[in-house]
Design a protein around this motif. Structure first.
Motif, PDB file in Angstrom:
ATOM      1  N   SER A   2     -66.561  32.799  -9.877  1.00 19.83           N
ATOM      2  CA  SER A   2     -66.290  31.530  -9.210  1.00 19.83           C
ATOM      3  C   SER A   2     -65.516  31.803  -7.930  1.00 19.83           C
ATOM      4  N   ASP A   3     -65.381  30.784  -7.098  1.00 23.28           N
ATOM      5  CA  ASP A   3     -64.716  30.971  -5.807  1.00 23.28           C
ATOM      6  C   ASP A   3     -63.965  29.706  -5.440  1.00 23.28           C
ATOM      7  N   PRO A   4     -62.663  29.820  -5.162  1.00 22.37           N
ATOM      8  CA  PRO A   4     -61.871  28.625  -4.886  1.00 22.37           C
ATOM      9  C   PRO A   4     -62.372  27.836  -3.673  1.00 22.37           C
ATOM     10  N   GLU A   5     -62.922  28.518  -2.685  1.00 25.66           N
ATOM     11  CA  GLU A   5     -63.375  27.772  -1.502  1.00 25.66           C
ATOM     12  C   GLU A   5     -64.650  26.982  -1.762  1.00 25.66           C
ATOM     13  N   ILE A   6     -65.525  27.531  -2.584  1.00 23.59           N
ATOM     14  CA  ILE A   6     -66.727  26.763  -2.945  1.00 23.59           C
ATOM     15  C   ILE A   6     -66.308  25.549  -3.784  1.00 23.59           C
ATOM     16  N   ASP A   7     -65.350  25.757  -4.680  1.00 20.10           N
ATOM     17  CA  ASP A   7     -64.845  24.616  -5.456  1.00 20.10           C
ATOM     18  C   ASP A   7     -64.267  23.534  -4.546  1.00 20.10           C
ATOM     19  N   ASP A   8     -63.494  23.952  -3.535  1.00 20.60           N
ATOM     20  CA  ASP A   8     -62.924  22.978  -2.595  1.00 20.60           C
ATOM     21  C   ASP A   8     -64.016  22.235  -1.840  1.00 20.60           C
ATOM     22  N   LEU A   9     -65.001  22.998  -1.393  1.00 19.53           N
ATOM     23  CA  LEU A   9     -66.099  22.416  -0.612  1.00 19.53           C
ATOM     24  C   LEU A   9     -66.801  21.287  -1.364  1.00 19.53           C
ATOM     25  N   LEU A  10     -66.948  21.477  -2.682  1.00 17.84           N
ATOM     26  CA  LEU A  10     -67.713  20.512  -3.482  1.00 17.84           C
ATOM     27  C   LEU A  10     -66.810  19.587  -4.302  1.00 17.84           C
ATOM     28  N   GLY A  11     -65.522  19.856  -4.299  1.00 18.40           N
ATOM     29  CA  GLY A  11     -64.621  19.062  -5.150  1.00 18.40           C
ATOM     30  C   GLY A  11     -64.986  19.192  -6.610  1.00 18.40           C
ATOM     31  N   ALA A  12     -65.480  20.370  -6.992  1.00 17.87           N
ATOM     32  CA  ALA A  12     -65.988  20.583  -8.355  1.00 17.87           C
ATOM     33  C   ALA A  12     -65.512  21.944  -8.851  1.00 17.87           C
ATOM     34  N   SER A  13     -65.717  22.207 -10.138  1.00 17.70           N
ATOM     35  CA  SER A  13     -65.477  23.548 -10.667  1.00 17.70           C
ATOM     36  C   SER A  13     -66.834  24.182 -10.926  1.00 17.70           C
ATOM     37  N   VAL A  14     -67.128  25.202 -10.158  1.00 14.47           N
ATOM     38  CA  VAL A  14     -68.466  25.800 -10.204  1.00 14.47           C
ATOM     39  C   VAL A  14     -68.386  27.219 -10.774  1.00 14.47           C
ATOM     40  N   PHE A  15     -69.204  27.482 -11.775  1.00 12.19           N
ATOM     41  CA  PHE A  15     -69.237  28.797 -12.410  1.00 12.19           C
ATOM     42  C   PHE A  15     -70.621  29.398 -12.213  1.00 12.19           C
ATOM     43  N   PHE A  16     -70.650  30.567 -11.587  1.00 14.91           N
ATOM     44  CA  PHE A  16     -71.929  31.198 -11.275  1.00 14.91           C
ATOM     45  C   PHE A  16     -72.297  32.226 -12.334  1.00 14.91           C
ATOM     46  N   LYS A  17     -73.528  32.149 -12.794  1.00 15.65           N
ATOM     47  CA  LYS A  17     -74.054  33.131 -13.731  1.00 15.65           C
ATOM     48  C   LYS A  17     -74.876  34.130 -12.928  1.00 15.65           C
ATOM     49  N   CYS A  18     -74.483  35.386 -12.974  1.00 15.08           N
ATOM     50  CA  CYS A  18     -74.986  36.381 -12.017  1.00 15.08           C
ATOM     51  C   CYS A  18     -76.158  37.190 -12.562  1.00 15.08           C
ATOM     52  N   GLU A  19     -77.319  36.602 -12.585  1.00 13.05           N
ATOM     53  CA  GLU A  19     -78.505  37.280 -13.119  1.00 13.05           C
ATOM     54  C   GLU A  19     -79.025  38.379 -12.201  1.00 13.05           C
ATOM     55  N   GLN A  20     -78.558  38.395 -10.946  1.00 16.37           N
ATOM     56  CA  GLN A  20     -78.920  39.500 -10.049  1.00 16.37           C
ATOM     57  C   GLN A  20     -78.369  40.826 -10.558  1.00 16.37           C
ATOM     58  N   LEU A  21     -77.389  40.751 -11.461  1.00 13.49           N
ATOM     59  CA  LEU A  21     -76.798  41.989 -11.990  1.00 13.49           C
ATOM     60  C   LEU A  21     -77.518  42.514 -13.235  1.00 13.49           C
ATOM     61  N   GLN A  22     -78.539  41.816 -13.699  1.00  9.73           N
ATOM     62  CA  GLN A  22     -79.378  42.375 -14.769  1.00  9.73           C
ATOM     63  C   GLN A  22     -80.006  43.685 -14.283  1.00  9.73           C
ATOM     64  N   LEU A  23     -80.373  44.543 -15.236  1.00 15.54           N
ATOM     65  CA  LEU A  23     -80.922  45.857 -14.859  1.00 15.54           C
ATOM     66  C   LEU A  23     -82.120  45.776 -13.906  1.00 15.54           C
ATOM     67  N   THR A  24     -82.997  44.806 -14.088  1.00 14.20           N
ATOM     68  CA  THR A  24     -84.126  44.692 -13.151  1.00 14.20           C
ATOM     69  C   THR A  24     -83.857  43.658 -12.058  1.00 14.20           C
ATOM     70  N   GLY A  25     -82.622  43.222 -11.934  1.00 15.56           N
ATOM     71  CA  GLY A  25     -82.229  42.382 -10.802  1.00 15.56           C
ATOM     72  C   GLY A  25     -82.578  40.912 -10.919  1.00 15.56           C
ATOM     73  N   SER A  26     -83.007  40.448 -12.094  1.00 11.39           N
ATOM     74  CA  SER A  26     -83.257  39.015 -12.270  1.00 11.39           C
ATOM     75  C   SER A  26     -83.209  38.639 -13.747  1.00 11.39           C
TER      76      SER A  26
END
Lengths: 290, 290
Positions: free
Chosen positions: A2-26
């Protein structure tokens, strides 16, 4: 992530699930390994047609079980995606770049006894992709919204089914490019559209929505938001700048849906799937070559 | 973070330390927060001159203690680095783009009672940057080599001091651009060179090596490898493709040192510092705008 600035931008709590980090990249490795895991030990191997991430994921899942994987790819498939299939142990078979040739190519391998594992219109695949949202719901308390991109619909349908396992209502929202808006049009029309000429940089979302995927989505997804191309690139830049993550255009589409209407997300607790990070890295750094 | 294909490429076990994921996007927050943490409660605040990541890190560390931070920046500093200082709560004061003006600008704030926190030639800063290697040594067993970039030398000197806390010998190697090779030249010459016209895309490594930093490095670092610009960009692309991480040119220089001579690392267990990920994200995605 997550990132505090993205949260500020949207006034929300945003949690990113990072599937780019899977072994085949998705996220595609989820569905592929689930489907391959269900096959009997004496299965000779698997086959699919794919121009992208599913082919590499299936090759990887198969090689981990010691199975052969045959991937029929259109002869105009992008080079680094062809390489990815091979790197993951798959055998590439080129065909003419049309749906009929792809299906004929796959049928030939199925006749020889290989198990067809389609990219999205398949219960095993949908269930596997749903594990992504299940993990998010375990990892982050109190999510009220899940946001995922939709191409063929495996990930979005799986996400909707995962959300339905919770007693507390969780809103599931999809995102797709305006230039590949067949899911939004299908939902509006009440049936699967078939006139579909996708034109978008989000190459992973060019597929036509699957039949069973559309059924699940129509029943359980609140809305599919369509986003313009420029907003997809804005989202890629925001993710690079704030999260320092490389996300392919298809993977940035759910973030683009947030940027398109920032007011909409105020006060929410949102799980956002970054679905993949496979792109031509040379293109990414070309400005530094000059 | 690690990647099986990078390990295969080098015949080594490579562990990446992801400093781009620090709140201000680089390792600089370590030294800055260590220095700021040592100040007394009644300190009116801090000041520095910086054209880059140290300014943002110091601003952040100061704001977390409720201190003012004054950052003297050359008027030609890149826009997004100026923005980063402000976003982190720092007050930017522009000066003419030369060393004399920067030092005069800083002196004015020091006269008013603000504590000067220089970017690298400072024991508090060196100790703070060393925490990065200390963490690596705790997180990964049996590392025999640590690899870090060198500009002013805060990170490399801190890394060398951290390695010296271990009984088992750990080789520490630095990496710098050929176009900013003052550390390699200083080591060869046996004294700090001062003729230094850096020309490199690695903007974070353009500083002249610090006096006390060079002393520590001369005593404890095996070698400083210099790398050509094209290899730095190759490294950025490899990191994007395999690790899906956005790394600025300066942050990719240690990976470039591995790519320059892949045979050298065979059989080793290497901790590599990816030092930061602050770059112009719009430049990164511009190919997708076309």
């Amino acid at each position: 992530m997550s990132d505090p600035e993205i949260d500020d931008l949207l006034g929300a709590s945003v949690f990113f699930k990072c599937e780019q980090l899977q072994l085949t990249g998705s996220f595609k490795l989820r569905g592929a390994s689930h489907a391959v895991g269900l096959l009997p030990e004496d299965c000779p191997g698997v086959a699919t047609h794919s121009s992208g991430n599913h082919g590499a994921a299936l090759a990887r899942a198969a090689s981990e079980r010691g199975f052969e994987a045959h991937v029929v790819m259109p002869e105009n498939a992008v080079r680094f995606k062809v390489d990815a299939v091979r790197r993951n142990g798959g055998q590439v078979h080129f065909c003419a770049p049309n749906q009929a040739a792809r299906e004929a190519g796959l049928a030939a391998w199925v006749e020889r006894g290989f198990e067809a594992v389609p990219p999205y219109d398949d219960d095993r695949i949908i269930a596997g992709q749903g594990s992504c949202a299940l993990e998010m719901l375990e990892q982050v308390d109190g999510l009220d919204t899940l946001l995922a991109p939709v191409g063929g619909g495996g990930l979005l349908a799986g996400t909707a089914l995962a959300a339905a396992t919770r007693e507390k209502g969780i809103e599931v929202i999809g995102a797709e490019p305006e230039g590949a808006d067949d899911t939004a049009r299908s939902l509006a029309l009440g049936r699967r559209v078939t006139n579909h000429q996708p034109e978008t940089i989000a190459d992973g979302l060019r597929a036509l929505i699957g039949e069973r995927n559309l059924g699940i989505i129509a029943e359980r997804v609140t809305e599919v938001i369509t986003v313009p191309e420029t907003t997809i690139v804005d989202a890629m830049a925001l993710i690079a700048e704030r999260l320092k993550q490389v996300i392919e255009p298809s993977g940035a589409v759910s973030v683009a849906a947030m940027l398109k209407d920032p007011e909409r997300w105020r006060g929410r607790r949102i799980g956002v799937i970054l679905s993949g990070g496979n792109l031509d890295a040379e293109r990414l750094v070309e400005a530094w070559r000059r």
